[in-house]
Design a protein around this motif. Structure first.
Motif, short mmCIF file in Angstrom:
data_model
loop_
_atom_site.label_atom_id
_atom_site.label_comp_id
_atom_site.label_asym_id
_atom_site.label_seq_id
_atom_site.Cartn_x
_atom_site.Cartn_y
_atom_site.Cartn_z
N MET A 133 0.85 -1.18 0.00
CA MET A 133 0.00 0.00 0.00
C MET A 133 0.89 1.24 0.00
N ASN A 189 9.63 3.56 4.66
CA ASN A 189 9.30 4.39 5.83
C ASN A 189 8.90 3.52 7.02
N ARG A 199 10.84 3.30 10.59
CA ARG A 199 10.15 3.62 11.86
C ARG A 199 10.31 2.47 12.84
N GLY A 240 -6.52 6.00 6.10
CA GLY A 240 -5.28 5.59 5.45
C GLY A 240 -5.43 4.38 4.56
N HIS A 269 -5.85 1.50 5.48
CA HIS A 269 -5.49 0.32 6.26
C HIS A 269 -5.99 0.43 7.69
N GLU A 328 -5.23 2.56 9.94
CA GLU A 328 -4.32 3.12 10.95
C GLU A 328 -4.25 4.64 10.92
N ASP A 356 5.92 10.62 8.81
CA ASP A 356 5.40 9.49 8.05
C ASP A 356 4.67 8.45 8.91
N ARG A 357 4.55 8.73 10.19
CA ARG A 357 3.81 7.85 11.09
C ARG A 357 2.30 8.01 10.84
N TYR A 358 1.57 6.92 10.91
CA TYR A 358 0.12 7.03 10.74
C TYR A 358 -0.54 7.30 12.10
#
Lengths: 465, 376
Positions: free
Chosen positions: A124, A132, A136, B205, B207, B209, B216-218
């Motif tokens: 996705m 990314n 993380r 998102g 997904h 989340e 870039d963190r959801y």
């Protein structure tokens, strides 16, 4: 001293770092690119070829081990190590849960790529979202990452890794994973590998690089010069025909030209040189880079008419448009007489059939060489479009020879603490050719193996001390 | 009667041209298809005329996921930034479609300071009116604020404003809708659009989340705070409707007890609005600078501030209604409410109306056969 040093910052390096950390090792990653360009070629990838015996989340039907293996055997023409290839194939069936646990998300097959819903799992957001997520997760687990740290040489002692050097900086570690990519953005090396052709041209000078400008092969060359066993042919690479206007680096997926099978392709002499309708585009896609590389000036033009519009993936740059074929030849700078001769002969050779661009249809030419064996419709409906093509290198296949533990070999002897993953060893499995998503299967499988092997080597050494 | 789809050939403005440039790249890539509806809607097109650009820009929820996932984002020379390009066009669609057209310019002038100044000015005006009667600081029996402002006066002040707001927004969205006429809406399409709007589906998102804010963190933070804000607003609105019914239908005069339905709705709505607006404010401040259109921040913040002020002053009013501060608190609250309503059709509130229209367009469009066959 850090337990495991990972050199590289793409998918294979990240998989190695995560596995080593999960195995209890302390991990330092050295990425040559600055943060905004991190990840090597991985930001440009979009899926993973996966074996599966039954429908699984985003994958439909089944893609058993044997079929995957036969596909790989076919594209590589036998230039593959069956033991390592089967290891990759089996690993591809079980790695997705681990990937998800590190934040990678999959999505159903993309529009325009529906045929791959059976064989490939799509990320996705594509490869950059994957990269990314891995960074993380790695940072959350305590993996240390240093950007803008290109390693130029490593210190070896009788086939054992001692330390890596980046300019004046020295990084010692108990074990090391090399995952620093191939050499496709090293213009000199490409030039040397491809040499000079009979026309006196240096073909590689006209290649575009679809991926990272940081894959300069410095470490690969250094390792080979230091006696590591190499595998593969330096001219073998994943090479496709892309829009000649694509950027020199990082053009990625969007620069592909997808209309080849719907029209004809002519070279600088305005002549056809290969069966454009040999098979579906994804299957033949990876051969056109080499085909164009063999043409004068390493350039060709894909010519279509209005009938093809809306039947292929939209190109990123507009095509050269004309209301007649003669005008198109003029606009493309091709010899009009030869061009018209080529097109007239092709058009006259098209036999009536039932056109269907979604199946291998019965529209073929007769009495023209080369033949066009499917989707051969006369180019008669204005406006006509021409797209200039150049060879686009995605990644190179020359790498380090390895085994099922991902160890680097010196004169046939596996190193105790130096391992290799990703593009630096993909040539063991992929000696030539390509099939979508298999680069990620190799990178993920061997990244994980290399990380585990390196952690084991480092922690074993720790116990001895 | 079905309307033929005729796309007028309108020259693209600079912001629209940037969306066209960016979507041409996206359409050749398509890696982001799973994030939201913009990308599947895009793949049904080969080119992007002005009306399509406006539609897709309003379908974009500015979640930011496609920016962080983009292999062509800056420093790549293609410098693709979908959320930012879309945000700029959205701002223009609000202004260009505004009714009456001359008031479209107000979108550029409804920043934080102006919104608060308007609220303060209106409150001051009311304070002066009350002070002239010498009743600014007095306890009112039973907290009955109709003793300060008679019910009829309040209705005559707010009803016309409210009706104007509804009419102006309806006219704006009507013009937007006509840009592309996707065809008739089936009940199923309406249901899906309502569901997607009420659930904020495209802030998940793809997904579940959530979307991207600072990096870039959801995170689901924006979806949640937006829910607090929207449903808080709707609860307050429901409280007003209920009180109106009580007044006219049942003849029950305000003030109502704390356990009455209007009060329960109003209190929960007010608390929800305060939580939601504080959260959205914080997210707005911490948002990644590349996301969205920085030029629209004053508009965003002005709207957030007026919503907060309305809710917070309403809660304060309820707490102080037994004290001599009632007239003062009432004036501040009414000033905030009036300023909020006056700016509704020319501020950030419009995004909701345009977004719902775009979602409905998409729900209709996706049920129609795709005329393209680009399958590889």
């Amino acid at each position: 001293m850090v337990d495991v040093l990972v050199i590289g910052g793409g998918n294979a390096a990240l998989c190695a770092a995560l596995m080593a950390r999960e195995a209890g090792a302390s991990v330092l990653m050295l990425e040559s690119a600055p943060r905004e360009w991190r990840g090597g070629n991985s930001p440009h990838v979009r899926n993973l070829r996966c074996m599966h015996d039954a429908p699984q989340d985003v994958l439909v039907d089944a893609y058993p081990e044997e079929e995957f293996w036969q596909d790989l055997l076919k594209v590589t023409g036998g230039k593959t190590d069956e033991r390592l290839a089967r290891l990759v194939i089996r690993a591809s069936s079980t790695c997705r849960d681990w990937m998800r646990s590190h934040g990678v998300r999959f999505q159903p097959s993309l529009s325009g790529a529906l045929h791959t819903a059976r064989t490939n799992a799509f990320f996705m957001g594509g490869g950059k979202a994957l990269v990314n997520a891995y960074y993380r997760s790695a940072e959350a687990l305590g993996v240390k990452v240093r950007y803008e740290t290109p390693v130029d040489r490593i210190e070896l002692q009788e086939g054992r890794f001692v330390a890596a050097h980046s300019g004046e900086r020295r990084f010692a570690a108990k074990a090391c994973v090399l995952a620093a990519g191939g050499f496709e953005s090293n213009r000199e090396w490409l030039r040397e590998a491809w040499g000079r052709n009979e026309r006196g041209e240096w073909p590689a000078d006209n290649f575009l690089i679809r991926g990272s400008r940081f894959n300069r092969g410095v470490l690969l060359k250094h390792l080979i010069d230091s006696g590591a066993d190499a595998i593969g042919d330096p001219t073998q690479a994943h090479m496709v025909a892309i829009d000649a206007r694509a950027p020199l680096y990082d053009g990625g997926i969007c620069t592909r030209i997808d209309c080849v099978s719907l029209g004809v392709v002519v070279n600088r002499e305005a002549k056809r040189f290969y069966d454009e309708g040999e098979d579906f585009w994804p299957k033949r896609y990876a051969i056109w880079g080499r085909l164009v590389a063999q043409q004068p000036g390493q350039i060709a033009w894909s010519i279509i008419d209005a009938k093809a519009v809306g039947r292929f993936m939209p190109p990123v740059f507009p095509g050269t448009q004309a209301d007649s074929l003669a005008e198109l030849a003029h606009k493309l700078g091709l010899d009009e007489a030869t061009f018209m001769h080529t097109l007239d002969r092709y058009n006259a050779a098209c036999r009536p059939g039932h056109f269907d661009h979604t199946v291998l249809d019965d529209c073929a030419t007769s009495g023209v060489a080369p033949a066009k064996t499917h989707w051969a419709l006369p180019l008669t409906t204005p406006p006509f479009f021409g797209y200039a093509l150049k060879p686009g290198v995605t990644f190179t296949y020359l790498g380090l020879k390895t085994d099922e533990h991902a160890a680097v070999h010196f004169n046939g002897v596996p190193s105790d603490n130096l391992f290799v993953a990703g593009e630096m060893m993909a040539g063991n499995v992929l000696g030539q050719g390509y099939t979508a998503g298999v680069g990620m299967s190799i990178g993920t499988a061997f990244g994980r193996i290399a990380g585990t092997s390196a952690a084991r080597a480092a922690l074993r050494e720790g116990q001895h001390v | 009667m079905s309307e033929a789809r005729v796309i007028p050939i309108v020259p693209l403005g600079a912001a629209q041209a940037e969306v066209e440039r960016v979507l041409t790249i996206c359409n050749a890539c398509r890696y982001c298809e799973g994030f939201c509806a913009v990308f599947p809607a895009m793949t049904r097109r080969l080119s992007f005329p002005a009306a399509d650009v406006d539609y897709l820009a309003n379908l974009c929820h500015n979640c930011g996921a496609c920016l962080h996932a983009c292999q062509y984002a800056a420093p790549h020379e293609f410098a693709v930034n979908v959320p930012q390009a879309m945000a700029r066009v959205r701002g223009e669609t609000y202004a260009d479609h505004a009714w009456p057209a001359a008031l479209g310019a107000l979108y550029k002038r409804n920043g934080l300071v102006l919104s608060l100044a308007l609220a303060a000015g209106l409150a001051l005006f009311l304070l002066l009116a009350v002070a002239r009667q010498g009743s600014l600081w007095q306890a009112v029996e039973g907290g009955n604020f109709y003793a300060v402002f008679p019910h009829g006066l309040m209705v005559s002040l707010f009803a016309p404003v409210f009706l104007f707001v509804v009419f102006a927004l309806a006219m704006a969205v009507r013009r937007f809708w006509r840009g592309i006429s996707p065809g008739a809406a089936s009940a199923e399409a309406v249901g899906e659009a309502a569901h997607d709007a009420l659930r904020l589906r495209y802030l998940d998102g793809g997904h579940g989340e959530g979307c991207n804010e600072a990096d870039d963190r959801y995170t689901l933070a924006r979806r949640r705070f937006h829910h607090f804000t929207f449903y808080g607003f709707m609860l307050c609105f429901a409280a007003t409707c209920m009180a109106t019914l009580y007044h006219y239908l049942l003849g029950w005069q305000a003030p109502y007890g704390v356990t009455s339905i209007p009060k329960l709705l109003g209190i929960s709505g007010g608390v929800s609005l305060v939580i939601g607006t504080l959260g959205l404010w914080r997210l707005n401040v911490k948002r990644h600078p590349a996301q969205g259109d920085a030029a629209q921040r004053p508009m965003d913040r002005g709207f957030i501030a007026l919503l907060f002020l309305t809710a917070a002053s309403g809660l304060v009013l309820m707490l102080l209604r037994g004290t001599p501060a009632l007239p003062l608190a009432l004036c501040v609250h009414l000033g905030a409410v009036m300023a909020l309503f006056l700016t509704l059709p020319y501020g950030k509130f419009a995004h909701g109306v345009f977004r719902v229209a775009a979602l409905l367009k998409w729900a209709i469009e996706k049920r129609q056969p795709n005329t393209l066959g680009v399958g590889e």
